[in-house]
Motif scaffolding. Structure first.
Motif, short mmCIF file in Angstrom:
data_model
loop_
_atom_site.label_atom_id
_atom_site.label_comp_id
_atom_site.label_asym_id
_atom_site.label_seq_id
_atom_site.Cartn_x
_atom_site.Cartn_y
_atom_site.Cartn_z
N ILE A 96 -11.90 -21.21 -17.02
CA ILE A 96 -10.86 -21.60 -16.09
C ILE A 96 -9.60 -20.83 -16.45
O ILE A 96 -9.29 -20.60 -17.63
N LEU A 97 -8.89 -20.40 -15.41
CA LEU A 97 -7.70 -19.57 -15.56
C LEU A 97 -6.59 -20.16 -14.70
O LEU A 97 -6.79 -20.36 -13.49
N ALA A 98 -5.45 -20.47 -15.30
CA ALA A 98 -4.32 -21.01 -14.54
C ALA A 98 -3.75 -19.92 -13.65
O ALA A 98 -3.33 -18.86 -14.13
N ILE A 99 -3.74 -20.18 -12.34
CA ILE A 99 -3.29 -19.16 -11.39
C ILE A 99 -1.98 -19.54 -10.71
O ILE A 99 -1.50 -18.81 -9.84
N CYS A 100 -1.38 -20.66 -11.10
CA CYS A 100 -0.10 -21.04 -10.51
C CYS A 100 0.67 -21.92 -11.48
O CYS A 100 0.15 -22.33 -12.52
N THR A 101 1.92 -22.16 -11.16
CA THR A 101 2.89 -22.96 -11.93
C THR A 101 3.30 -22.25 -13.22
O THR A 101 2.92 -21.12 -13.48
N ALA A 102 4.07 -22.97 -14.04
CA ALA A 102 4.66 -22.36 -15.23
C ALA A 102 3.64 -21.94 -16.27
O ALA A 102 3.94 -21.13 -17.15
N SER A 103 2.44 -22.49 -16.22
CA SER A 103 1.42 -22.16 -17.22
C SER A 103 0.49 -21.05 -16.76
O SER A 103 -0.61 -20.89 -17.30
N ILE A 104 0.90 -20.29 -15.79
CA ILE A 104 0.06 -19.23 -15.22
C ILE A 104 -0.47 -18.31 -16.33
O ILE A 104 0.23 -17.96 -17.27
N GLY A 105 -1.76 -17.97 -16.22
CA GLY A 105 -2.38 -17.06 -17.19
C GLY A 105 -3.09 -17.75 -18.33
O GLY A 105 -3.88 -17.12 -19.04
N GLU A 106 -2.85 -19.05 -18.53
CA GLU A 106 -3.55 -19.77 -19.60
C GLU A 106 -5.03 -19.91 -19.23
O GLU A 106 -5.37 -20.08 -18.06
N HIS A 107 -5.90 -19.85 -20.23
CA HIS A 107 -7.33 -19.89 -19.93
C HIS A 107 -8.08 -20.70 -20.98
O HIS A 107 -7.56 -20.97 -22.07
N ALA A 108 -9.31 -21.06 -20.64
CA ALA A 108 -10.19 -21.75 -21.58
C ALA A 108 -11.64 -21.52 -21.15
O ALA A 108 -11.92 -21.24 -19.98
N MET A 109 -12.56 -21.63 -22.12
CA MET A 109 -13.99 -21.57 -21.82
C MET A 109 -14.52 -22.99 -21.66
O MET A 109 -14.14 -23.90 -22.42
N LEU A 110 -15.38 -23.18 -20.68
CA LEU A 110 -16.01 -24.48 -20.45
C LEU A 110 -17.29 -24.57 -21.26
O LEU A 110 -18.19 -23.74 -21.11
N ILE A 111 -17.39 -25.57 -22.10
CA ILE A 111 -18.57 -25.77 -22.93
C ILE A 111 -19.58 -26.65 -22.21
O ILE A 111 -20.78 -26.62 -22.51
N ALA A 112 -19.13 -27.43 -21.25
CA ALA A 112 -20.02 -28.29 -20.46
C ALA A 112 -19.74 -28.05 -18.98
O ALA A 112 -18.66 -27.59 -18.60
N ASP A 113 -20.73 -28.35 -18.13
CA ASP A 113 -20.51 -28.28 -16.69
C ASP A 113 -19.35 -29.19 -16.34
O ASP A 113 -19.30 -30.36 -16.77
N SER A 114 -18.41 -28.69 -15.55
CA SER A 114 -17.13 -29.38 -15.39
C SER A 114 -16.51 -29.06 -14.04
O SER A 114 -17.06 -28.29 -13.24
N LEU A 115 -15.30 -29.60 -13.83
CA LEU A 115 -14.43 -29.23 -12.73
C LEU A 115 -13.02 -29.09 -13.29
O LEU A 115 -12.75 -29.43 -14.45
N ALA A 116 -12.11 -28.58 -12.46
CA ALA A 116 -10.71 -28.45 -12.86
C ALA A 116 -9.84 -28.61 -11.62
O ALA A 116 -10.33 -28.48 -10.49
N ASN A 117 -8.57 -28.89 -11.82
CA ASN A 117 -7.71 -29.09 -10.66
C ASN A 117 -7.31 -27.76 -10.02
O ASN A 117 -7.69 -26.68 -10.50
#
Length: 424
Positions: free
Chosen positions: A294-315
């Motif tokens: 997942i990669l933050a594409i908006c707001t002040a945290s733009i560019g932050e990322h993480a790897m998903l270890i389990a099947d998931s969703l994100a906002n």
């Protein structure tokens, strides 16, 4: 510090006993609701919550589309207090109280209150922050989303010290918490410097390789590496928020649903979420696969990322990036995890500014993704695991100190604003 001579039962569970000469009364006797909207375009200064403070949004141009949005915002002025009363039953991490320090406008979704002239606004900022830290507001909300409105807030009781004590408490807390804040700032500066060091190490390794003598091609990568536009290397899906009005999407959820708070809490390898959704909340495309990003594409945290270890969703703050099947055998997921730091840097440097920052998606899809030989990817991953581990431990130590300082700050505020300790 000393205690007061005598105490009485406040009649309010979270307050407990208070000094005998203090009063308790409803919020509505000391604050008025602010309902003035920016319909006449009085202000273009857009304000936002950021970790318990109200600050201006930065580098935002104001065109007609922006005016149409912020004309529906609430007009606020210094010493107004803003309370985020949204999603109280789902969100236990957000800082919900902030005091306005300049004229401006802010989203009307919050509760906006203005103190009467005969009370000290900063004392009540501290008091409301103490309530927030103890999750008092979370017991106030109504409805499926547990939303707090002024209609309900106005009836809640609060402590009323004499004005001289309110001002003395503020003077004491400004000094005491100011010292803690400066100590926190030092730790945060260390974290920022260490993160910058990690970024440099990672960027160098994933864009130039480990062989310092390797010939560099016109694209800036080692000449023997393959390079694809991101859209050919990875599929992109948007995150979303299932309707909070439908309890069937949330109650007894088992599927992790991530927000930026999860990355702040758990780091860049995500397995468990603060909030989960049910299978009924998942759209037809399904969940985001374990091993994707997942990669933050908006707001002040733009560019932050993480790897998903389990099947998931994100906002909707995030996009989900998944290595395409055609390249899955040729791309080491951990190499891509590290290359996401470079992608994130591109996002931060190429964001559009409207009402909020949003990454240049067309540019992101064209962004180059290198594919070294498998053995090189593995060597780069091993190198980065080894050479960033110590730095990450230093960051964890700094964050642990920040957590301890923050806890100490909350204890001091709570003890003083509720009269458990006397400052004059």
């Amino acid at each position: 510090m000393a205690a007061y001579e005598t105490y009485k039962d406040s009649g309010v569970k979270w307050l407990g006993t208070i000094p005998s000469h203090w009063e308790v009364d409803k919020i509505r006797y000391f604050f008025d609701e602010i309902t003035e909207l920016n319909l006449n375009r009085q202000s273009s200064n857009q304000l936002q919550f950021k970790f318990g403070t109200i600050i201006p949004k930065s580098d935002l141009s104001v065109d007609e589309n922006v005016w149409q949005t912020i004309s529906k915002y609430t007009v606020v002025k210094p010493d107004d207090i803003i309370i985020n009363g949204l999603n109280l039953n789902y969100d236990l991490l957000s800082h919900r109280v902030g005091r306005v320090r300049e004229n401006g406008v802010i989203t009307s979704a919050y509760v906006h209150i203005r103190p009467h002239e005969d009370i000290c606004a900063k004392y009540y900022e501290y008091l409301f922050k103490a309530m927030d830290a103890r999750k008092v507001f979370h017991g106030f909300g109504t409805g499926v989303r547990a939303t707090l409105s002024y209609k309900e807030l106005r009836q809640k009781p609060i402590a009323i010290p004499p004005i001289a004590e309110q001002e003395a408490i503020v003077a004491y807390l400004d000094k005491a918490t100011g010292e803690i804040d400066r100590a926190i700032e030092v730790q945060q500066q260390m974290i920022d410097a260490l993160n910058e060091r990690i970024q440099i190490i990672i960027s160098r390794a994933v864009t130039k390789g480990l062989n310092l003598d390797a010939k560099i091609g016109k694209d800036g990568f080692p000449a023997h590496w393959e390079v694809f536009p991101l859209r050919y290397a990875m599929s992109i899906r948007n995150g979303y928020t299932p309707s909070k009005a439908n309890p069937a999407f949330w109650e007894n959820g088992t599927i992790p649903w991530y927000r930026m708070e999860d990355i702040r809490k758990s780091g860049r390898m995500l397995n468990e979420a603060i909030q989960c959704v049910t299978p009924k909340a998942v759209k037809s495309a399904g969940t985001f696969d374990a091993g994707s990003f997942i990669l933050a594409i908006c707001t002040a945290s733009i560019g932050e990322h993480a790897m998903l270890i389990a099947d998931s969703l994100a906002n909707q703050q995030f996009a989900n990036l998944k290595i395409r099947k055609s390249l899955s055998a040729r791309i080491n997921p951990m190499f891509m995890f590290y290359y996401m730091y470079v992608i994130g840097d591109f996002c931060r440097n190429n964001a559009n500014s409207t009402c909020f920052q949003y990454v240049d998606m067309s540019g992101l899809k064209r962004f180059p993704v290198p594919i070294p030989r498998p053995e090189e990817q593995e060597a780069i991953v091993d190198y980065l695991n080894t050479n960033t581990a110590g730095i990450k431990q230093q960051i964890a130590n700094c964050q642990r100190m920040i957590d301890l300082l923050t806890e100490r700050k909350q204890i001091i505020i709570n003890q003083v604003v509720t009269g458990k300790e006397k400052v004059i």
